[in-house]
Design a protein around this motif. Structure first.
Motif, PDB file in Angstrom:
ATOM      1  N   LEU A  50       0.724  -1.293  -0.234  1.00 20.90           N
ATOM      2  CA  LEU A  50      -0.031   0.216   0.229  1.00 20.90           C
ATOM      3  C   LEU A  50       1.178   1.419   0.067  1.00 20.90           C
ATOM      4  O   LEU A  50       0.462   2.500  -0.600  1.00 20.90           O
ATOM      5  N   PHE A  51       1.353   1.009   0.572  1.00 24.94           N
ATOM      6  CA  PHE A  51       2.247   2.759   1.228  1.00 24.94           C
ATOM      7  C   PHE A  51       3.378   2.942  -0.318  1.00 24.94           C
ATOM      8  O   PHE A  51       4.517   1.801  -0.470  1.00 24.94           O
ATOM      9  N   LYS A  52       3.320   3.679  -0.393  1.00 19.98           N
ATOM     10  CA  LYS A  52       4.550   4.290  -1.905  1.00 19.98           C
ATOM     11  C   LYS A  52       5.586   5.526  -1.689  1.00 19.98           C
ATOM     12  O   LYS A  52       6.307   6.094  -2.724  1.00 19.98           O
ATOM     13  N   TYR A  53       5.705   5.971  -0.528  1.00 17.21           N
ATOM     14  CA  TYR A  53       6.454   6.805  -0.635  1.00 17.21           C
ATOM     15  C   TYR A  53       7.883   7.054  -0.491  1.00 17.21           C
ATOM     16  O   TYR A  53       8.093   5.341  -0.030  1.00 17.21           O
ATOM     17  N   PRO A  54       8.724   7.572  -0.828  1.00 17.44           N
ATOM     18  CA  PRO A  54      10.720   7.290  -0.946  1.00 17.44           C
ATOM     19  C   PRO A  54      10.933   6.374   0.157  1.00 17.44           C
ATOM     20  O   PRO A  54      10.617   7.280   1.299  1.00 17.44           O
ATOM     21  N   GLY A  55      11.297   5.672   0.341  1.00 20.20           N
ATOM     22  CA  GLY A  55      12.335   4.875   1.330  1.00 20.20           C
ATOM     23  C   GLY A  55      11.986   4.500   2.058  1.00 20.20           C
ATOM     24  O   GLY A  55      12.030   3.815   2.645  1.00 20.20           O
ATOM     25  N   ILE A  56      10.863   3.795   1.626  1.00 17.13           N
ATOM     26  CA  ILE A  56       9.657   2.723   2.858  1.00 17.13           C
ATOM     27  C   ILE A  56      10.084   1.963   3.343  1.00 17.13           C
ATOM     28  O   ILE A  56      11.420   1.234   1.980  1.00 17.13           O
ATOM     29  N   VAL A 165       0.315  20.142  -0.876  1.00 18.95           N
ATOM     30  CA  VAL A 165       0.054  18.969   0.587  1.00 18.95           C
ATOM     31  C   VAL A 165       0.314  17.368   0.429  1.00 18.95           C
ATOM     32  O   VAL A 165      -1.366  16.735  -0.282  1.00 18.95           O
ATOM     33  N   VAL A 166       1.062  16.806   1.433  1.00 23.74           N
ATOM     34  CA  VAL A 166       1.155  14.761   0.690  1.00 23.74           C
ATOM     35  C   VAL A 166       0.848  14.032   2.332  1.00 23.74           C
ATOM     36  O   VAL A 166       1.144  14.995   3.280  1.00 23.74           O
ATOM     37  N   HIS A 167      -0.153  13.605   2.831  1.00 19.79           N
ATOM     38  CA  HIS A 167       0.005  12.392   3.158  1.00 19.79           C
ATOM     39  C   HIS A 167       0.972  11.481   2.558  1.00 19.79           C
ATOM     40  O   HIS A 167       0.755  10.457   1.511  1.00 19.79           O
ATOM     41  N   PRO A 168       1.663  10.875   3.574  1.00 18.91           N
ATOM     42  CA  PRO A 168       2.948   9.691   2.914  1.00 18.91           C
ATOM     43  C   PRO A 168       1.650   8.320   2.362  1.00 18.91           C
ATOM     44  O   PRO A 168       2.429   7.252   1.542  1.00 18.91           O
ATOM     45  N   GLN A 169       1.131   8.046   3.301  1.00 18.22           N
ATOM     46  CA  GLN A 169      -0.190   6.760   2.971  1.00 18.22           C
ATOM     47  C   GLN A 169      -0.502   7.393   1.052  1.00 18.22           C
ATOM     48  O   GLN A 169      -1.483   6.169   1.132  1.00 18.22           O
ATOM     49  N   GLY A 188       7.764  10.563  13.688  1.00 20.62           N
ATOM     50  CA  GLY A 188       7.089   9.420  14.386  1.00 20.62           C
ATOM     51  C   GLY A 188       8.610   8.644  13.114  1.00 20.62           C
ATOM     52  O   GLY A 188       9.391   8.991  12.595  1.00 20.62           O
ATOM     53  N   ALA A 189       8.582   7.398  12.880  1.00 20.72           N
ATOM     54  CA  ALA A 189       9.058   6.214  11.872  1.00 20.72           C
ATOM     55  C   ALA A 189       9.063   6.683  10.488  1.00 20.72           C
ATOM     56  O   ALA A 189      10.142   7.289   9.433  1.00 20.72           O
ATOM     57  N   THR A 190       7.837   7.398   9.929  1.00 24.25           N
ATOM     58  CA  THR A 190       7.520   7.952   8.467  1.00 24.25           C
ATOM     59  C   THR A 190       8.253   8.955   8.039  1.00 24.25           C
ATOM     60  O   THR A 190       9.027   9.611   7.312  1.00 24.25           O
ATOM     61  N   ALA A 191       8.561  10.208   9.171  1.00 21.31           N
ATOM     62  CA  ALA A 191       8.881  11.176   9.234  1.00 21.31           C
ATOM     63  C   ALA A 191      10.469  10.658   8.632  1.00 21.31           C
ATOM     64  O   ALA A 191      11.812  11.174   8.099  1.00 21.31           O
ATOM     65  N   VAL A 192      10.936   9.643  10.017  1.00 18.80           N
ATOM     66  CA  VAL A 192      12.687   9.743  10.163  1.00 18.80           C
ATOM     67  C   VAL A 192      13.016   8.889   9.070  1.00 18.80           C
ATOM     68  O   VAL A 192      14.149   9.268   8.338  1.00 18.80           O
ATOM     69  N   THR A 193      12.521   8.247   8.457  1.00 15.99           N
ATOM     70  CA  THR A 193      12.551   7.505   6.747  1.00 15.99           C
ATOM     71  C   THR A 193      12.020   8.516   5.496  1.00 15.99           C
ATOM     72  O   THR A 193      13.256   8.432   4.838  1.00 15.99           O
ATOM     73  N   LEU A 194      11.565   9.297   5.478  1.00 17.89           N
ATOM     74  CA  LEU A 194      11.364   9.935   4.342  1.00 17.89           C
ATOM     75  C   LEU A 194      12.606  10.827   4.375  1.00 17.89           C
ATOM     76  O   LEU A 194      13.351  11.013   3.490  1.00 17.89           O
ATOM     77  N   LEU A 195      13.137  11.918   5.695  1.00 19.97           N
ATOM     78  CA  LEU A 195      13.612  12.513   5.586  1.00 19.97           C
ATOM     79  C   LEU A 195      15.211  12.422   4.742  1.00 19.97           C
ATOM     80  O   LEU A 195      15.532  13.086   4.004  1.00 19.97           O
ATOM     81  N   ASP A 303      21.937   7.038   8.526  1.00 21.92           N
ATOM     82  CA  ASP A 303      21.019   8.107   7.316  1.00 21.92           C
ATOM     83  C   ASP A 303      20.759   9.455   7.742  1.00 21.92           C
ATOM     84  O   ASP A 303      20.788  10.247   7.173  1.00 21.92           O
ATOM     85  N   PHE A 304      20.031   9.039   9.210  1.00 20.15           N
ATOM     86  CA  PHE A 304      18.951  10.003   9.124  1.00 20.15           C
ATOM     87  C   PHE A 304      19.882  11.535   9.896  1.00 20.15           C
ATOM     88  O   PHE A 304      20.331  12.906   9.738  1.00 20.15           O
TER      89      PHE A 304
END
Length: 487
Positions: A50-56, A165-169, A188-195, A303-304
């Protein structure tokens, strides 16, 4: 089990990690039972599809998050979403599980009939064709969040913003963020992954957090893993590496639980070592809670922190006053000027995929019921709900559930029992104190906790504790206490 007019002995709802694992355990432990997996989407993989945001990527190691019956053999302990989907797909194909999946099949209602001793699932296929499927058992492998709606979060003035405006989901595949200034709201984990991932193309990325979280760097491959792979056969190396993660994680979580002050110092010391020399810990890395009271975030090979050291990313901590057409103003007076805002503010909790459950036509509300051994729900016959751990790999809890249910099914066949249902005694109902099923204080858990079933403070109604105890319970524990067995 007694014979009845059913289509399948078992219906599994969901073709993610939990559903595929349950199917394998059924084939392994109860090969005489027929089953089908009903998947609402078009492909296998659940969350990772389901989730397609970069780096998931996974937020726990794949040696314990992966299936115990199909070793994760990559050298990376933390894997990207695509790799996880491929792993799940290949695992299902290896054991013929993929042939039992019916895709694009949304379960809308599920009714238990005491007269028929069977479940009837009303489903829609491809969004229109209605179908009814009868089974003896219903296994809810649906996760615990809403696939269709993110957590509603009030961000003052967000409707004024003229940028994207984008939601990672629901990440747009065509989103162009190259050379853009981005602000990720959340910690959270999503923000830490995305950055660190989006910072490779963006002009600059700021993680805007209302309050900080704990974050540890984790090597993709450590010295123990390299040693095991070099000196032992593949099968033995896997066992050594998996044991290392099982025991190591258990000891670390136990230390954090029983020695919270020491755990805080340990994590903060590790964090400070990764940050730029002139970076201030307070307020950006000074959480007000103890380690594991909320999810502990991990970043592979730091990496963060590397992104912060290189100046590609930064952190702002504060409360949003308002969002204007082209800026985010904080109550502290700080102002950010993003081209794109990413609202990584959490998931909306949803139990059993939103399926309307009834027992003999009477609506059944899971949030009003207690969890029996973290596996079955009070007053709900022949049904299991899979939920994993919040301080260890999800799959460990899912597999403990699967093995216990398979054991119950085998015992039912031996005793010619056709129905099992957890029941509270009068004494338990009068004196038992409620406890949360998930022991987290994260915002999305606090907001959605009314959606979750309840745990108690005693016996089989107590919340899950840790994997080693739960797997022993699945193998050898009492499966009769607090349960009606009906022939």
């Amino acid at each position: 089990m007694a014979k009845a007019s059913v289509d399948y002995d078992v219906v599994i709802i969901g073709a993610g990690i939990s559903g595929i694992n349950f199917a394998y355990r059924l084939q392994e432990r109860n090969p005489h039972l027929s089953y089908i997996i009903l998947e609402g989407r078009h492909e296998i993989g659940g969350t990772w599809s389901l989730f397609k945001y970069p780096g998931i990527r996974s937020d726990s190691d794949l040696y314990t998050f992966g299936f115990p019956w199909r070793p994760w053999t990559s050298n990376n302990s933390i894997a990207l979403g695509d790799s996880i989907v491929n792993y799940v797909r290949e695992s299902a194909s290896m054991f013929g599980i993929d042939k039992r999946i019916q895709y694009n099949t949304q379960v809308e209602t599920a009714n238990w009939s005491s007269q028929e001793k069977a479940w009837t699932a009303s489903v829609k296929v491809n969004g229109k064709t209605e179908q009814k499927i009868k089974s003896r058992w219903m296994l809810y492998c649906t996760g615990y969040y809403d696939y269709h709606n993110p957590l509603a979060t009030v961000i003052p003035g967000i409707e004024n913003f003229k940028g994207k405006v984008v939601h990672p989901q629901f990440w747009p595949e065509d989103l162009n963020y190259e050379g853009k200034n981005m602000v990720i709201i959340g910690s959270g984990a999503t923000a830490v992954t995305l950055l660190p991932v989006v910072a490779e193309k963006a002009s600059h990325v700021t993680m805007l957090q209302r309050s900080p979280s704990y974050l540890l760097s984790q090597p993709r491959e450590d010295a123990v893993e390299r040693f095991a792979r070099k000196w032992f056969p593949i099968w033995m190396a896997y066992k050594i590496i998996r044991a290392k993660w099982l025991v190591g994680s258990f000891l670390f979580v136990s230390y954090c639980t029983y020695f919270p002050a020491g755990a805080k110092r340990l994590v903060k010391k590790a964090t400070k070592a990764q940050l730029p020399l002139d970076f201030k810990m307070d307020p950006h890395f000074e959480p007000k809670y103890n380690v594991f009271e909320q999810r502990l975030c991990f970043c592979p090979d730091g990496d963060f922190y590397q992104c912060l050291r290189e100046g590609k990313g930064s952190i702002s901590t504060g409360v949003i006053d308002t969002v204007t057409e082209n800026s985010i103003k904080l109550k502290s007076g700080e102002e950010l000027n993003p081209d794109i805002i990413v609202t990584a503010t959490g998931l909306k909790l949803l139990i059993a995929g939103g399926i309307k459950i009834t027992v003999d036509g009477t609506p059944y509300d899971p949030s009003e019921k207690f969890f029996w051994k973290g596996v079955m729900l009070e007053d709900l016959p022949n049904a299991a709900y899979v939920i994993g751990y919040v301080d260890a790999s999800w799959t460990l809890g899912a597999d403990a559930t699967a093995q216990m249910v398979c054991r119950i099914m085998k015992q039912m066949a031996k005793e010619k029992v056709i129905e099992v249902v957890p029941r509270l005694s009068d004494d338990e109902r009068a004196n038992m104190k409620e406890k949360p099923v998930l022991r987290l204080t994260s915002t999305y858990i606090s907001v959605g906790k009314r959606q979750l079933p309840k745990a108690g403070d005693r016996g089989q109604w107590a919340p899950r504790s840790y994997y080693f105890q739960d797997i022993l319970m699945a193998w050898y524990g009492n499966i009769k206490s607090g349960m009606d067995w009906v022939k």
